[in-house]
Design an enzyme around this catalytic site. Structure first.
Site, mmCIF file in Angstrom:
data_model
loop_
_atom_site.group_PDB
_atom_site.id
_atom_site.type_symbol
_atom_site.label_atom_id
_atom_site.label_comp_id
_atom_site.label_asym_id
_atom_site.label_seq_id
_atom_site.Cartn_x
_atom_site.Cartn_y
_atom_site.Cartn_z
ATOM 1 C CB SER A 137 -0.895 0.014 1.253
ATOM 2 O OG SER A 137 -1.525 1.267 1.436
ATOM 3 C CE1 TYR A 150 -4.031 -2.276 5.288
ATOM 4 C CE2 TYR A 150 -3.472 0.041 5.024
ATOM 5 C CZ TYR A 150 -3.833 -1.181 4.478
ATOM 6 O OH TYR A 150 -3.977 -1.286 3.109
#
Length: 257
Positions: A137, A150
């Site tokens: 990401s 995360y």
């Protein structure tokens, strides 16, 4: 005919990986927790002649990767392309997050990724051909306050993949980290904070298909990292221009709204 194993294949980016790879003539092994969603997707893809194997599994559980690899072996299937897409995020102040939920996130986003590469990479090396796409990401490039765990898991995936890419040069096995920005999928709702979607500026939001196509093009080209979308690419360059402490403070202002 090559076979691709896709984790987190029931929805979002994973389902689109399945669709695009089916269009390109790959057989598929689809893995996710939801048997019903996987079967519905498989039925649709089989209608066009694609051979699809469905394996329902919770990859956040201990030893789940080994169990998956054993099932694939028992079915006498060879994995030529591994797409490590399964993962989830949560949003909110770290002190308000459940420790058990964070542990599950680390297990799925990091441990299972490593375990599945361990399971299928040796065979690719022996054959002198294959590919691995690990979904990271843009969050892996900078601190991510209010999504602290995360972001840290995606930084791990990014670093791990870049290292694999360097180790495997010349082996015939290609490895790419897909680092999307915000993508129009159920990810936001799955965090338990649907309002998170509202923090995303319009130019940064992408549809899944261009993201998947960018990943496959990067893998074919032998690129270690791909960030789909010009705006997202620019975002990943900011930590090179600004201090990480400044980036952390700015991110906290945006994410803490």
């Amino acid at each position: 005919m090559t076979t691709a194993l896709i984790t987190g294949a029931s929805t979002g980016i994973g389902a689109v990986f399945a669709e695009v790879l089916a269009e390109r003539g790959h057989d598929l092994i689809l893995v996710a927790r939801s048997q019903d969603k996987l079967e519905a997707l498989a039925t649709r893809l089989r209608a066009s002649g694609t051979q699809v194997t469905v394996i329902a599994a919770d990859l956040g559980l201990p030893e789940s990767a080994a169990a998956l690899a054993a099932k694939v072996s028992a079915l006498r299937l060879t994995v030529d392309l591994l797409v490590n897409n399964a993962g989830f995020g949560s949003a909110g102040a770290f002190v308000k997050q459940e420790a058990s939920r964070d542990a599950q996130m680390i297990a799925l986003n990091c441990t299972t990724v490593v375990d599945l590469v361990h399971a299928f990479l040796p065979g690719m090396r022996e054959r002198g051909a294959g590919g691995v796409i690990n979904v990271a990401s843009v969050a892996g490039f900078q601190p991510t306050p209010y999504m602290a765990v995360y972001g840290a898991t995606k930084a791990f995936v990014l670093s791990f993949t870049e290292s694999l890419w360097a180790e495997l040069r010349g082996s015939g096995v290609r490895v790419t980290a897909l680092c999307p920005g915000p993508v129009d999928t159920p990810f936001f709702e799955a965090t338990g904070t649907p309002a998170l979607r509202k923090t995303v500026p319009g130019p940064l939001m992408m549809q899944p298909r261009p993201v998947v196509e960018a990943a496959l093009a990067a893998l074919e080209a032998g690129q270690p990292v791909v960030v789909p979308g010009a705006a997202n690419k620019a975002l990943t360059q900011l930590p090179r221009l600004l201090s990480r402490s400044f980036m952390a403070k700015m991110s906290a202002k945006v994410m803490g709204r």
